[in-house]
Design a protein around this motif. Sequence first.
Motif, PDB file in Angstrom:
ATOM      1  N   ASP A 114       0.825  -1.206   0.000  1.00 20.81           N
ATOM      2  CA  ASP A 114       0.000   0.000   0.000  1.00 20.81           C
ATOM      3  C   ASP A 114       0.863   1.262   0.000  1.00 20.81           C
ATOM      4  O   ASP A 114       0.473   2.280  -0.557  1.00 20.81           O
ATOM      5  CB  ASP A 114      -0.945   0.008   1.201  1.00 20.81           C
ATOM      6  N   GLY A 115       2.041   1.174   0.609  1.00 22.01           N
ATOM      7  CA  GLY A 115       2.960   2.312   0.637  1.00 22.01           C
ATOM      8  C   GLY A 115       3.740   2.495  -0.657  1.00 22.01           C
ATOM      9  O   GLY A 115       4.237   3.576  -0.944  1.00 22.01           O
ATOM     10  N   PHE A 116       3.854   1.421  -1.424  1.00 20.18           N
ATOM     11  CA  PHE A 116       4.505   1.432  -2.734  1.00 20.18           C
ATOM     12  C   PHE A 116       3.499   0.877  -3.734  1.00 20.18           C
ATOM     13  O   PHE A 116       3.672  -0.240  -4.248  1.00 20.18           O
ATOM     14  CB  PHE A 116       5.765   0.563  -2.731  1.00 20.18           C
ATOM     15  N   PRO A 117       2.430   1.628  -4.026  1.00 13.73           N
ATOM     16  CA  PRO A 117       1.303   1.063  -4.792  1.00 13.73           C
ATOM     17  C   PRO A 117       1.643   0.641  -6.222  1.00 13.73           C
ATOM     18  O   PRO A 117       0.888  -0.124  -6.823  1.00 13.73           O
ATOM     19  CB  PRO A 117       0.263   2.183  -4.777  1.00 13.73           C
ATOM     20  N   HIS A 118       2.751   1.102  -6.751  1.00 16.96           N
ATOM     21  CA  HIS A 118       3.129   0.726  -8.110  1.00 16.96           C
ATOM     22  C   HIS A 118       3.803  -0.645  -8.177  1.00 16.96           C
ATOM     23  O   HIS A 118       4.043  -1.162  -9.263  1.00 16.96           O
ATOM     24  CB  HIS A 118       4.052   1.797  -8.714  1.00 16.96           C
ATOM     25  N   LEU A 119       4.078  -1.248  -7.006  1.00 16.22           N
ATOM     26  CA  LEU A 119       4.735  -2.550  -6.966  1.00 16.22           C
ATOM     27  C   LEU A 119       3.733  -3.652  -6.653  1.00 16.22           C
ATOM     28  O   LEU A 119       2.825  -3.467  -5.846  1.00 16.22           O
ATOM     29  CB  LEU A 119       5.825  -2.561  -5.891  1.00 16.22           C
ATOM     30  N   SER A 120       3.940  -4.800  -7.266  1.00 17.50           N
ATOM     31  CA  SER A 120       3.119  -5.966  -6.949  1.00 17.50           C
ATOM     32  C   SER A 120       3.679  -6.630  -5.691  1.00 17.50           C
ATOM     33  O   SER A 120       4.836  -6.403  -5.305  1.00 17.50           O
ATOM     34  CB  SER A 120       3.147  -6.962  -8.106  1.00 17.50           C
ATOM     35  N   VAL A 121       2.870  -7.465  -5.080  1.00 21.89           N
ATOM     36  CA  VAL A 121       3.323  -8.224  -3.914  1.00 21.89           C
ATOM     37  C   VAL A 121       4.533  -9.070  -4.292  1.00 21.89           C
ATOM     38  O   VAL A 121       5.524  -9.134  -3.552  1.00 21.89           O
ATOM     39  CB  VAL A 121       2.173  -9.096  -3.358  1.00 21.89           C
ATOM     40  N   GLN A 122       4.470  -9.705  -5.460  1.00 21.32           N
ATOM     41  CA  GLN A 122       5.584 -10.555  -5.904  1.00 21.32           C
ATOM     42  C   GLN A 122       6.872  -9.748  -6.076  1.00 21.32           C
ATOM     43  O   GLN A 122       7.955 -10.233  -5.740  1.00 21.32           O
ATOM     44  CB  GLN A 122       5.232 -11.274  -7.205  1.00 21.32           C
ATOM     45  N   ALA A 123       6.770  -8.528  -6.585  1.00 22.08           N
ATOM     46  CA  ALA A 123       7.965  -7.690  -6.758  1.00 22.08           C
ATOM     47  C   ALA A 123       8.569  -7.308  -5.409  1.00 22.08           C
ATOM     48  O   ALA A 123       9.785  -7.139  -5.300  1.00 22.08           O
ATOM     49  CB  ALA A 123       7.628  -6.441  -7.562  1.00 22.08           C
ATOM     50  N   ILE A 124       7.740  -7.181  -4.383  1.00 22.83           N
ATOM     51  CA  ILE A 124       8.251  -6.861  -3.048  1.00 22.83           C
ATOM     52  C   ILE A 124       8.912  -8.091  -2.432  1.00 22.83           C
ATOM     53  O   ILE A 124       9.988  -7.998  -1.848  1.00 22.83           O
ATOM     54  CB  ILE A 124       7.116  -6.333  -2.144  1.00 22.83           C
ATOM     55  N   ILE A 125       8.289  -9.238  -2.578  1.00 27.19           N
ATOM     56  CA  ILE A 125       8.827 -10.467  -1.986  1.00 27.19           C
ATOM     57  C   ILE A 125      10.117 -10.896  -2.669  1.00 27.19           C
ATOM     58  O   ILE A 125      11.080 -11.293  -2.013  1.00 27.19           O
ATOM     59  CB  ILE A 125       7.772 -11.593  -2.043  1.00 27.19           C
ATOM     60  N   ASP A 126      10.155 -10.803  -3.990  1.00 30.15           N
ATOM     61  CA  ASP A 126      11.331 -11.233  -4.755  1.00 30.15           C
ATOM     62  C   ASP A 126      11.626 -10.199  -5.834  1.00 30.15           C
ATOM     63  O   ASP A 126      11.301 -10.402  -7.001  1.00 30.15           O
ATOM     64  CB  ASP A 126      11.065 -12.608  -5.379  1.00 30.15           C
ATOM     65  N   PRO A 127      12.240  -9.072  -5.445  1.00 30.07           N
ATOM     66  CA  PRO A 127      12.435  -7.974  -6.396  1.00 30.07           C
ATOM     67  C   PRO A 127      13.410  -8.310  -7.517  1.00 30.07           C
ATOM     68  O   PRO A 127      14.441  -8.944  -7.277  1.00 30.07           O
ATOM     69  CB  PRO A 127      12.985  -6.837  -5.542  1.00 30.07           C
ATOM     70  N   PRO A 128      13.069  -7.901  -8.733  1.00 32.45           N
ATOM     71  CA  PRO A 128      14.036  -8.029  -9.832  1.00 32.45           C
ATOM     72  C   PRO A 128      15.301  -7.231  -9.491  1.00 32.45           C
ATOM     73  O   PRO A 128      15.228  -6.188  -8.830  1.00 32.45           O
ATOM     74  CB  PRO A 128      13.301  -7.409 -11.026  1.00 32.45           C
ATOM     75  N   HIS A 129      16.441  -7.703  -9.916  1.00 33.46           N
ATOM     76  CA  HIS A 129      17.717  -7.083  -9.545  1.00 33.46           C
ATOM     77  C   HIS A 129      17.810  -5.611  -9.908  1.00 33.46           C
ATOM     78  O   HIS A 129      18.411  -4.834  -9.180  1.00 33.46           O
ATOM     79  CB  HIS A 129      18.883  -7.849 -10.184  1.00 33.46           C
ATOM     80  N   GLU A 130      17.217  -5.209 -11.001  1.00 37.43           N
ATOM     81  CA  GLU A 130      17.372  -3.829 -11.461  1.00 37.43           C
ATOM     82  C   GLU A 130      16.321  -2.883 -10.878  1.00 37.43           C
ATOM     83  O   GLU A 130      16.331  -1.696 -11.174  1.00 37.43           O
ATOM     84  CB  GLU A 130      17.358  -3.769 -12.996  1.00 37.43           C
ATOM     85  N   TRP A 131      15.434  -3.365 -10.047  1.00 39.34           N
ATOM     86  CA  TRP A 131      14.361  -2.541  -9.484  1.00 39.34           C
ATOM     87  C   TRP A 131      14.744  -2.063  -8.083  1.00 39.34           C
ATOM     88  O   TRP A 131      14.455  -2.709  -7.079  1.00 39.34           O
ATOM     89  CB  TRP A 131      13.057  -3.311  -9.422  1.00 39.34           C
ATOM     90  N   PHE A 132      15.342  -0.882  -8.013  1.00 35.67           N
ATOM     91  CA  PHE A 132      15.772  -0.330  -6.732  1.00 35.67           C
ATOM     92  C   PHE A 132      14.599  -0.148  -5.779  1.00 35.67           C
ATOM     93  O   PHE A 132      14.704  -0.454  -4.593  1.00 35.67           O
ATOM     94  CB  PHE A 132      16.484   1.014  -6.954  1.00 35.67           C
ATOM     95  N   ASP A 133      13.472   0.326  -6.285  1.00 36.01           N
ATOM     96  CA  ASP A 133      12.329   0.591  -5.406  1.00 36.01           C
ATOM     97  C   ASP A 133      11.757  -0.702  -4.829  1.00 36.01           C
ATOM     98  O   ASP A 133      11.339  -0.742  -3.668  1.00 36.01           O
ATOM     99  CB  ASP A 133      11.250   1.403  -6.119  1.00 36.01           C
TER     100      ASP A 133
END
Length: 116
Positions: A24-43
């Motif tokens: 909810d604090g980073f609404p542009h990110l999916s749950v999956q991106a938060i749990i296992d972020p792609p290497h190039e995604w700093f946010d």
Amino acid sequence: MLNLHSQASIHDGVFHACVMAVRDGFPHLSVQAIIDPPHEWFDAALARQVVIHMMVRVFLIPKRRVVEHQDRSREAVNRALRTIDARLNTPRFEQHYCKMAAAARTSLYARMEDAA
């Protein structure tokens, strides 16, 4: 359902509450991106660090438990703590973090009441 007599269940509940609050604090990110972020995604990496920080600093889960349950290295957990601690010196980030932490607490406590 949250089992209040199981450490693993409580840990899962805390993790879920933290991830959902950070999403909810980073609404542009999916749950999956938060749990296992792609290497190039700093946010996304920052969002995951916020989750780890909340688990340790807000919910007081021992670092070793976070390492074990989240399958992270001790260095990754320590790096997350250092990074977010440094970011909390910025008032705007601290305010945003506090809102996410409050949302995570509210979510977890509601689930705990339902389980009781």
